[in-house]
Scaffold this motif. Structure first.
Motif, PDB file in Angstrom:
ATOM      1  N   ALA A 186       0.874  -1.183   0.000  1.00 16.34           N
ATOM      2  CA  ALA A 186       0.000   0.000   0.000  1.00 16.34           C
ATOM      3  C   ALA A 186       0.904   1.224   0.000  1.00 16.34           C
ATOM      4  O   ALA A 186       2.005   1.195   0.565  1.00 16.34           O
ATOM      5  CB  ALA A 186      -0.922   0.014   1.206  1.00 16.34           C
ATOM      6  N   LEU A 187       0.429   2.303  -0.627  1.00 18.39           N
ATOM      7  CA  LEU A 187       1.263   3.499  -0.755  1.00 18.39           C
ATOM      8  C   LEU A 187       0.423   4.749  -0.552  1.00 18.39           C
ATOM      9  O   LEU A 187      -0.662   4.885  -1.113  1.00 18.39           O
ATOM     10  CB  LEU A 187       1.920   3.535  -2.143  1.00 18.39           C
ATOM     11  CG  LEU A 187       2.659   4.822  -2.536  1.00 18.39           C
ATOM     12  CD1 LEU A 187       3.795   5.121  -1.572  1.00 18.39           C
ATOM     13  CD2 LEU A 187       3.174   4.729  -3.969  1.00 18.39           C
ATOM     14  N   LEU A 188       0.962   5.675   0.264  1.00 25.83           N
ATOM     15  CA  LEU A 188       0.374   6.992   0.448  1.00 25.83           C
ATOM     16  C   LEU A 188       1.428   8.020   0.059  1.00 25.83           C
ATOM     17  O   LEU A 188       2.537   8.024   0.610  1.00 25.83           O
ATOM     18  CB  LEU A 188      -0.050   7.199   1.906  1.00 25.83           C
ATOM     19  CG  LEU A 188      -0.483   8.610   2.297  1.00 25.83           C
ATOM     20  CD1 LEU A 188      -1.764   9.008   1.567  1.00 25.83           C
ATOM     21  CD2 LEU A 188      -0.676   8.725   3.817  1.00 25.83           C
ATOM     22  N   TRP A 211       2.597  -1.640  -9.170  1.00 27.47           N
ATOM     23  CA  TRP A 211       1.146  -1.550  -9.346  1.00 27.47           C
ATOM     24  C   TRP A 211       0.641  -2.585 -10.357  1.00 27.47           C
ATOM     25  O   TRP A 211      -0.464  -3.109 -10.229  1.00 27.47           O
ATOM     26  CB  TRP A 211       0.799  -0.135  -9.800  1.00 27.47           C
ATOM     27  CG  TRP A 211      -0.652   0.088 -10.063  1.00 27.47           C
ATOM     28  CD1 TRP A 211      -1.657   0.175  -9.152  1.00 27.47           C
ATOM     29  CD2 TRP A 211      -1.268   0.254 -11.346  1.00 27.47           C
ATOM     30  NE1 TRP A 211      -2.852   0.396  -9.774  1.00 27.47           N
ATOM     31  CE2 TRP A 211      -2.639   0.436 -11.126  1.00 27.47           C
ATOM     32  CE3 TRP A 211      -0.781   0.266 -12.648  1.00 27.47           C
ATOM     33  CZ2 TRP A 211      -3.538   0.638 -12.176  1.00 27.47           C
ATOM     34  CZ3 TRP A 211      -1.668   0.461 -13.682  1.00 27.47           C
ATOM     35  CH2 TRP A 211      -3.031   0.648 -13.444  1.00 27.47           C
ATOM     36  N   LEU A 212       1.470  -2.877 -11.361  1.00 29.80           N
ATOM     37  CA  LEU A 212       1.074  -3.853 -12.378  1.00 29.80           C
ATOM     38  C   LEU A 212       1.282  -5.295 -11.927  1.00 29.80           C
ATOM     39  O   LEU A 212       0.850  -6.219 -12.607  1.00 29.80           O
ATOM     40  CB  LEU A 212       1.889  -3.632 -13.662  1.00 29.80           C
ATOM     41  CG  LEU A 212       1.531  -2.418 -14.516  1.00 29.80           C
ATOM     42  CD1 LEU A 212       2.526  -2.270 -15.651  1.00 29.80           C
ATOM     43  CD2 LEU A 212       0.115  -2.528 -15.061  1.00 29.80           C
ATOM     44  N   SER A 213       1.962  -5.495 -10.803  1.00 30.00           N
ATOM     45  CA  SER A 213       2.289  -6.842 -10.344  1.00 30.00           C
ATOM     46  C   SER A 213       1.022  -7.669 -10.147  1.00 30.00           C
ATOM     47  O   SER A 213       0.001  -7.181  -9.636  1.00 30.00           O
ATOM     48  CB  SER A 213       3.074  -6.778  -9.037  1.00 30.00           C
ATOM     49  OG  SER A 213       3.257  -8.061  -8.500  1.00 30.00           O
ATOM     50  N   LEU A 214       1.094  -8.922 -10.537  1.00 27.82           N
ATOM     51  CA  LEU A 214      -0.052  -9.818 -10.423  1.00 27.82           C
ATOM     52  C   LEU A 214      -0.085 -10.550  -9.085  1.00 27.82           C
ATOM     53  O   LEU A 214      -1.034 -11.269  -8.797  1.00 27.82           O
ATOM     54  CB  LEU A 214      -0.019 -10.843 -11.563  1.00 27.82           C
ATOM     55  CG  LEU A 214      -0.078 -10.268 -12.988  1.00 27.82           C
ATOM     56  CD1 LEU A 214       0.022 -11.396 -14.006  1.00 27.82           C
ATOM     57  CD2 LEU A 214      -1.344  -9.467 -13.206  1.00 27.82           C
ATOM     58  N   GLN A 224      -2.652  -6.876  -4.931  1.00 27.64           N
ATOM     59  CA  GLN A 224      -3.036  -5.526  -5.294  1.00 27.64           C
ATOM     60  C   GLN A 224      -2.132  -4.500  -4.606  1.00 27.64           C
ATOM     61  O   GLN A 224      -1.551  -4.769  -3.548  1.00 27.64           O
ATOM     62  CB  GLN A 224      -4.493  -5.275  -4.914  1.00 27.64           C
ATOM     63  CG  GLN A 224      -5.488  -6.054  -5.761  1.00 27.64           C
ATOM     64  CD  GLN A 224      -6.915  -5.685  -5.441  1.00 27.64           C
ATOM     65  OE1 GLN A 224      -7.206  -5.132  -4.384  1.00 27.64           O
ATOM     66  NE2 GLN A 224      -7.832  -5.983  -6.359  1.00 27.64           N
ATOM     67  N   PHE A 225      -2.042  -3.329  -5.219  1.00 22.48           N
ATOM     68  CA  PHE A 225      -1.197  -2.258  -4.681  1.00 22.48           C
ATOM     69  C   PHE A 225      -1.995  -0.961  -4.697  1.00 22.48           C
ATOM     70  O   PHE A 225      -1.874  -0.146  -5.613  1.00 22.48           O
ATOM     71  CB  PHE A 225       0.079  -2.134  -5.501  1.00 22.48           C
ATOM     72  CG  PHE A 225       1.090  -1.190  -4.916  1.00 22.48           C
ATOM     73  CD1 PHE A 225       1.460  -1.280  -3.581  1.00 22.48           C
ATOM     74  CD2 PHE A 225       1.673  -0.203  -5.702  1.00 22.48           C
ATOM     75  CE1 PHE A 225       2.396  -0.424  -3.046  1.00 22.48           C
ATOM     76  CE2 PHE A 225       2.617   0.663  -5.170  1.00 22.48           C
ATOM     77  CZ  PHE A 225       2.972   0.553  -3.836  1.00 22.48           C
ATOM     78  N   PRO A 226      -2.823  -0.719  -3.676  1.00 23.72           N
ATOM     79  CA  PRO A 226      -3.614   0.521  -3.636  1.00 23.72           C
ATOM     80  C   PRO A 226      -2.719   1.725  -3.366  1.00 23.72           C
ATOM     81  O   PRO A 226      -1.797   1.673  -2.544  1.00 23.72           O
ATOM     82  CB  PRO A 226      -4.595   0.273  -2.487  1.00 23.72           C
ATOM     83  CG  PRO A 226      -3.931  -0.756  -1.632  1.00 23.72           C
ATOM     84  CD  PRO A 226      -3.113  -1.612  -2.547  1.00 23.72           C
ATOM     85  N   ILE A 227      -3.001   2.834  -4.050  1.00 18.59           N
ATOM     86  CA  ILE A 227      -2.203   4.050  -3.936  1.00 18.59           C
ATOM     87  C   ILE A 227      -3.131   5.225  -3.687  1.00 18.59           C
ATOM     88  O   ILE A 227      -4.119   5.404  -4.392  1.00 18.59           O
ATOM     89  CB  ILE A 227      -1.382   4.303  -5.223  1.00 18.59           C
ATOM     90  CG1 ILE A 227      -0.500   3.090  -5.554  1.00 18.59           C
ATOM     91  CG2 ILE A 227      -0.527   5.553  -5.082  1.00 18.59           C
ATOM     92  CD1 ILE A 227       0.204   3.200  -6.891  1.00 18.59           C
ATOM     93  N   ALA A 228      -2.790   6.029  -2.674  1.00 20.38           N
ATOM     94  CA  ALA A 228      -3.529   7.262  -2.386  1.00 20.38           C
ATOM     95  C   ALA A 228      -2.593   8.449  -2.536  1.00 20.38           C
ATOM     96  O   ALA A 228      -1.382   8.330  -2.343  1.00 20.38           O
ATOM     97  CB  ALA A 228      -4.125   7.224  -0.983  1.00 20.38           C
ATOM     98  N   PHE A 229      -3.184   9.601  -2.861  1.00 17.84           N
ATOM     99  CA  PHE A 229      -2.379  10.779  -3.200  1.00 17.84           C
ATOM    100  C   PHE A 229      -2.969  12.010  -2.543  1.00 17.84           C
ATOM    101  O   PHE A 229      -4.170  12.262  -2.637  1.00 17.84           O
ATOM    102  CB  PHE A 229      -2.351  10.933  -4.724  1.00 17.84           C
ATOM    103  CG  PHE A 229      -1.514  12.071  -5.235  1.00 17.84           C
ATOM    104  CD1 PHE A 229      -0.159  11.914  -5.435  1.00 17.84           C
ATOM    105  CD2 PHE A 229      -2.086  13.312  -5.504  1.00 17.84           C
ATOM    106  CE1 PHE A 229       0.617  12.958  -5.914  1.00 17.84           C
ATOM    107  CE2 PHE A 229      -1.319  14.364  -5.980  1.00 17.84           C
ATOM    108  CZ  PHE A 229       0.044  14.183  -6.179  1.00 17.84           C
TER     109      PHE A 229
END
Length: 687
Positions: A367-369, A390-393, A396-401
């Motif tokens: 996860a990324l903020l 993010w494309l990794s299968l 999931q890799f949720p990203i907030a900005f």
């Protein structure tokens, strides 16, 4: 592990490996065109054919065939050789015979493999097909008749750059690779298309027809156009750098290089300072080294130490900053600053101002903020690594900005807004993204200079660090708290304490009337409009940029290609670049200039050559002892001020990616890119 026998050689390879990878592990050379280690498998060139013993289909493309336990592979049978000859013959049906004028000549995969695996002559006598050249912008030149439809460029744009602007039209023999719009491609990584193209269909437009690859001498160095520390190779002919290429380093840049680092090289020879200058009667006139050294020495002696200020710029090497700091320490000067933008850093722990997870560690996060950071503009190669994760299968890799979204970040994000008080909402567990952060095993936070250059930067940093400790960003086994820098010299300056103490002036105070003598070491990104008219300015640098116009003394220094220097990237990795060419005219390496001034003042600096200087640097600051290693330390807790965060929105720190320093501003190529792609895209990311 899977055991495979390649030409009688048993090898063990990981599960899921391809036959091509197994052959390489056995030391066998397999020709290929469409296959690239960093791109998805296409399997459409068929050049990598090998024979599988006992298979119903004995000939297979090794790049797309997974290994099986006990598989026996033959790479050099008559059947394999015949298949490769036929494939090569088909690829050359329409390929033009323009090797004498092709910039890819001498390093062309098609050229090499045609000799190694092709027929002596072709059986085809039909007319060759011609394809219209496509416009890809001011950096990439196309000769599409040479294209063999390997689709590497398409896969690079889709997977790495994240801007799907290339594709194929028509079918069969009429297939063409083309941009969807004839407006150029909008990515900061477009130069990598030249590297991945195995033929001469895509070459460098700014340097077309200027050199042959065998004429160039290679020197390993480090890119200073951003803080990633991309490993590069400087290719030189005579006294001119003609090409800059990425150097493989999977821990930092993999095999990619941003456009500014690759194509701004023409700025290295324009607007250069190649001799000393001194201001007399209001005008800058040429002079000798002896005169400027004497004038600088006299000014330093006659000026009160508390009225002397020193600012180091974004392109400085660690050696020059260290030498200048040594000189100022001997003079009793404490007004030193490496922060032209006035950014706030907590320097009590090294882990508070570096990218702790490491660039490669991005691939382990779940996860990324991002707060006040926009990696696509500030560090395009690092942004590609975020997209890769993010494309990794695998998961999931949720990203907030949180911040100003000035362009498509190239991956899907949850845009929380531009209001910095959203950090308080996250601390109070009020946002939906809190659940994702709380459930993540390896969450990551990236705080950028959009948050660190504000008046309330200290409070924002403290609350962000508190949030990191609260949600498990910092644990015994994982440190995902990251500060993203945009200047190549910043971390080295912080490591050697090139910043003011509590009783000293910072850069802003120095340029608003706080100094009578101001020494600018390659500092061109600072506003001198409020500087006192009678302030004596010494500019030491390599380009006649903004600060040189205000200078009373100009000391011509060396650019990063003209000196051996140490640079520390955003993750705290110490790397060294090597000198490829000599400085122009009477210019000198920066630390040597400082050493000469010290000698004229009877100050004995404890080094007389670069080796001794680096030894002294490592003794004074032990972090510089280990090259290529990342070792950071963080606090276990943080105290938060009771003050409130200002509601002023986060703003992007880069207004024009292509014109951020003196080298890029001197580059005609970068100015052309700025005009073509716009100073600051207003395209917003799709929700």
């Amino acid at each position: 592990m899977v055991k495979v026998i390649v030409d009688g050689i048993p090898v063990d390879v990981p599960n899921g490996s391809s036959v091509l990878q197994a052959c390489e592990a056995a030391g066998k050379e397999i020709p290929r065109f469409c296959y690239h280690e960093k791109l998805s498998v296409a399997g459409n060139c068929r050049m990598c054919m090998v024979e599988i013993t006992g298979s119903r289909k004995p000939l297979v493309s090794s790049c797309s065939q997974p290994v099986m336990n006990g598989m026996q592979v033959l790479t050099d049978t008559e059947m394999v050789r015949a298949a490769r000859r036929s494939t090569m013959e088909l690829l050359l049906i329409n390929h033009p015979l323009d090797c004498p004028i092709c910039d890819q000549g001498g390093e062309c995969d098609l050229q090499d493999q045609a000799i190694g695996y092709g027929r002596e002559c072709s059986r085809f006598r039909d007319e060759k097909r011609a394809v219209t050249d496509k416009y890809l912008g001011p950096l990439v030149r196309t000769v599409m008749t040479r294209c063999i439809q390997c689709t590497r460029c398409i896969r690079f744009m889709n997977e790495i750059a994240g801007t799907a602007e290339l594709g194929g039209i028509n079918r069969g023999t009429n297939l063409e690779i083309t941009p969807f719009l004839e407006e150029g491609i909008n990515t900061e990584l477009s130069g990598n298309l030249i590297d991945v193209c195995p033929v001469g269909a895509l070459t460098a437009k700014p340097t077309a027809f200027r050199y042959r690859s065998w004429e160039l001498k290679n020197t390993d160095s480090i890119d200073v156009m951003d803080s990633v520390g991309t490993n590069i190779t400087l290719q030189v002919r005579g006294s001119e750098v003609l090409r800059i290429l990425p150097r493989q380093n999977d821990d930092v840049n993999e095999s990619w290089l941003a456009d500014k680092g690759r194509f701004s090289l023409d700025g290295l020879k324009r607007r250069r300072l190649d001799r000393p200058w001194i201001r007399k009667e209001g005008k800058l006139v040429e002079t000798s080294w002896n005169e400027v050294v004497q004038v600088v020495s006299q000014k330093l002696k006659s000026t009160k130490k508390e009225r002397i200020g020193v600012i180091a710029g974004d392109l400085c090497d660690a050696e020059s900053m260290f030498a200048l700091k040594n000189l100022m320490n001997d003079l009793g000067v404490s007004n030193l600053d490496c922060r032209q933008d006035g950014a706030y850093y907590d320097t009590s722990y090294r882990g508070h101002y570096v990218f702790n997870s490491t660039i490669a560690g991005i691939e382990q996060a779940d996860a990324l903020l991002m707060i006040g950071a926009f990696p696509r503009q500030e560090a395009p190669v690092l942004n590609a690594r975020i997209r890769k994760r993010w494309l990794s299968l695998t998961e999931q890799f949720p990203i907030a900005f949180i911040g100003e979204l000035i362009d498509d970040p190239t991956y899907k994000i949850e845009n929380l807004g531009e209001d910095p008080t959203l950090i308080d909402s996250l601390l109070r567990n009020e946002l939906a993204f809190n659940e994702i952060l709380n459930n993540a095993k390896r969450p990551m936070i990236i705080i950028g200079h959009g948050a660190l250059v504000r008046e309330d930067a200290k409070l924002i940093f403290e609350k962000t660090l508190a949030l990191a400790h609260k949600i498990g960003v910092v644990t015994e086994n994982w440190n995902g708290f990251n500060v993203l820098h945009h200047a190549a010299a910043r971390v080295a300056g912080l490591d050697m304490e090139f910043y003011p103490k509590s009783d000293s002036q910072d850069a802003r105070s120095m340029v608003t009337g706080g100094t009578d003598l101001l020494w600018l070491l390659d500092a061109d990104e600072i506003d001198l409009s409020k500087l006192a008219a009678d302030c004596f300015v010494i500019y030491q640098g390599h380009h006649g940029d903004q600060s040189a116009k205000r200078a009373d003394i100009i000391l011509p220094g060396a650019a990063y290609t003209e000196k051996s220097g140490t640079y520390v990237n955003t993750e705290g990795r110490i790397q060294q670049g090597n000198r490829a060419i000599l400085p122009p005219g009477n210019a000198k390496e920066d630390w040597k200039i400082i050493s000469e001034i010290a000698q004229s003042m009877n100050i004995d600096l404890p080094y007389s050559n670069l080796y001794e200087l680096r030894t002294c640097l490592a003794q004074s600051y032990p972090v510089f002892k280990e090259k290529g290693v990342v070792r950071n330390q963080m606090s276990s807790s943080i105290n938060i001020s009771e003050k409130n965060i200002e509601k002023q929105s986060f703003r992007a720190i880069i207004s024009d990616y292509f014109l951020t320093n003196s080298i890029s501003r001197a580059s005609l190529t970068m100015h052309e890119c700025s005009k073509t792609r716009g100073a600051n895209s207003s395209v917003k990311a799709a929700e």
